[in-house]
Design an enzyme around this catalytic site. Structure first.
Site, mmCIF file in Angstrom:
data_model
loop_
_atom_site.group_PDB
_atom_site.id
_atom_site.type_symbol
_atom_site.label_atom_id
_atom_site.label_comp_id
_atom_site.label_asym_id
_atom_site.label_seq_id
_atom_site.Cartn_x
_atom_site.Cartn_y
_atom_site.Cartn_z
ATOM 1 N N LYS A 88 48.317 6.155 -4.177
ATOM 2 C CA LYS A 88 48.781 6.701 -5.460
ATOM 3 C C LYS A 88 48.069 6.093 -6.667
ATOM 4 O O LYS A 88 47.885 6.749 -7.684
ATOM 5 C CB LYS A 88 50.288 6.522 -5.599
ATOM 6 C CG LYS A 88 51.068 7.501 -4.733
ATOM 7 C CD LYS A 88 52.500 7.628 -5.184
ATOM 8 C CE LYS A 88 53.213 8.710 -4.403
ATOM 9 N NZ LYS A 88 53.471 8.311 -2.988
ATOM 10 N N GLU A 110 57.690 10.509 -13.656
ATOM 11 C CA GLU A 110 58.885 10.687 -12.841
ATOM 12 C C GLU A 110 58.635 9.977 -11.519
ATOM 13 O O GLU A 110 57.489 9.800 -11.114
ATOM 14 C CB GLU A 110 59.147 12.176 -12.586
ATOM 15 C CG GLU A 110 58.412 12.784 -11.388
ATOM 16 C CD GLU A 110 56.886 12.764 -11.486
ATOM 17 O OE1 GLU A 110 56.350 12.701 -12.607
ATOM 18 O OE2 GLU A 110 56.230 12.808 -10.420
ATOM 19 N N SER A 376 47.737 6.716 4.491
ATOM 20 C CA SER A 376 48.015 6.770 3.049
ATOM 21 C C SER A 376 48.642 5.502 2.490
ATOM 22 O O SER A 376 48.474 5.201 1.310
ATOM 23 C CB SER A 376 48.907 7.973 2.735
ATOM 24 O OG SER A 376 50.098 7.924 3.494
#
Ligand SMILES: *Cc1c(COP(=O)(O)O)cnc(C)c1O
Length: 392
Positions: A88, A110, A376
């Site tokens: 991310k 968010e 990931s």
């Protein structure tokens, strides 16, 4: 060809379905982002931070024991080794530089499970920017460690108390705040979702993943192209990053692993391509899980990052035209795959990533096919879930 058009559509999916009040914010981004991102100035800072702050390039690791077990040549793209523990941060680093170049002073975001909130709070601390993260009140209770991480990093965490008090309510609240502060505030969205240009912008920042895979595989296998790339899909940003430079290389198979939760027909699932229908979610036209009268169905997955009722428009398109194969992995199978990877390779994966590992059992391939699995994230954040599950 996978391509985005002027209006932000990948085939039938995408676009910008937003309230009138949001137009100026979205227009400003749409008109400027590509030019800023292409500038030498931006690229210099982005590449420096990816290298020295995030820790890129991440290794492409040949998983020999996993390979032996499955009868293929399996490589893991080690996004779990990124700073903050997942892919991310590639996107939040890109967006914070963009925000700075647009003259923004304040960042909002968010978050559901808190991973994107932490990645955002991290880059705000790095740049000395004011950071507010909206989070469902229920999620704040469920994800305490990430809430505290954000606070340690200096971010303000604001509870969204409407609706189910989860991710979609946090998203609504962030949108509302953005409308009210259009001039000084940038909204960092955490996946390849939201109104155009977010899906393509986030994919571009994450595309460093497949960029690196190409170079690394060329070195190891003598060709930049694997036979198969596998990635899990929540909103779809790590998958978009891992697929990006292979979209238009038809001999490379793309496999997306969604979360089937307790089973596709259990009423507790997040398998959007199986259960979803076209509709508008968070500003773009895509596939989403909804009732006949258009109410969003509450999704379920044991992994917080895949617990999302839609997928990014590019994935809806990949599904629509059959460019990617989609598999739906149940909670139990993902957990077992997480243990398998831990025992075979000494890598405890994020439970999201464990879905991609289990996909090996759900697809056909030839012996000695070269398969790249995008790992990931790391499993540290999921320790509580592993413990509660207990099957090891
Ligand atoms: C958030 C997250 C995901 C899901 O998000 P995508 O946008 O689909 O990539 C997957 N894996 C990890 C480790 C995450 O933190």
């Amino acid at each position: 060809m996978i391509q985005i058009d002027e209006k932000g559509f990948y085939g039938k999916f995408g676009g910008a379905y937003i309230p009138e009040m949001l137009h100026p914010n979205i227009e400003e981004l749409r008109e400027n982002w590509e030019q800023i991102v292409a500038s030498p100035d931006f690229q210099e800072e982005f590449q420096m931070l990816l290298r020295d702050f995030v820790g890129r390039p991440t290794p492409l690791y040949f998983a020999s024991r996993l390979s032996e077990k499955h009868g293929a040549k399996i490589y893991l793209k080690r996004e779990d080794l990124c700073h903050t523990g997942a892919h991310k941060v590639n996107n939040t680093v890109g967006q914070i530089i963009l925000a700075k170049k647009l003259g923004k002073k304040r960042i909002i975001a968010e978050t559901g499970a808190g991973q994107h909130g932490v990645a955002t709070a991290t880059v705000c601390a790095l740049m000395g920017m004011d950071c507010t993260v909206y989070m469902g009140a229920l999620d704040i209770q469920r994800q305490r460690p990430n809430v505290e991480r954000m606070k340690i990093l200096g971010a303000k965490v604001v509870p969204a108390t409407s609706g189910s008090q989860t991710l979609k309510d946090a998203t609504n609240e962030a949108m509302r705040q953005w409308i009210n502060n259009p001039v000084d505030t940038h909204y960092i969205i955490g996946s390849v979702v939201g109104p155009h240009p977010y899906p393509e912008m986030v994919a571009r920042f994450q595309s460093v993943i497949s960029q690196e895979i190409k170079t690394q595989l060329l070195e190891k296998e003598g060709t930049p192209n694997p036979d198969i790339v596998i990635a899990c899909v929540g909103g779809g940003s790590n998958a978009a990053g891992a697929f990006y430079h292979y979209y238009n290389v038809p001999q490379v198979r793309l496999v997306a692993a969604e979360a089937a939760g307790l089973g596709i027909n259990s009423g507790k699932s997040a398998a959007t391509t199986v259960l979803g229908t076209p509709g508008v979610l968070h500003g773009s036209k895509t596939l989403l899980m909804q009732t006949e009268d258009g109410q969003v169905v509450e999704p379920h997955s044991i992994s917080a990052g895949l617990d999302y009722p839609g997928i990014g428009p590019v994935h809806a398109h990949l599904h629509d035209i059959g460019r990617a194969e989609f598999v739906a992995v149940e909670d139990e199978d993902a957990m077992k795959a997480g243990i398998e990877l831990s025992r075979l390779e000494g890598i405890i994966p994020a439970i999201e990533s464990a879905h991609a590992i289990h996909a090996l059992n759900m697809i056909q391939y030839q012996k000695d096919d070269v398969i790249v699995i995008n790992l990931s994230g790391r499993g540290d954040k999921d320790l509580e879930t592993y413990i509660k599950w207990g099957g090891y």
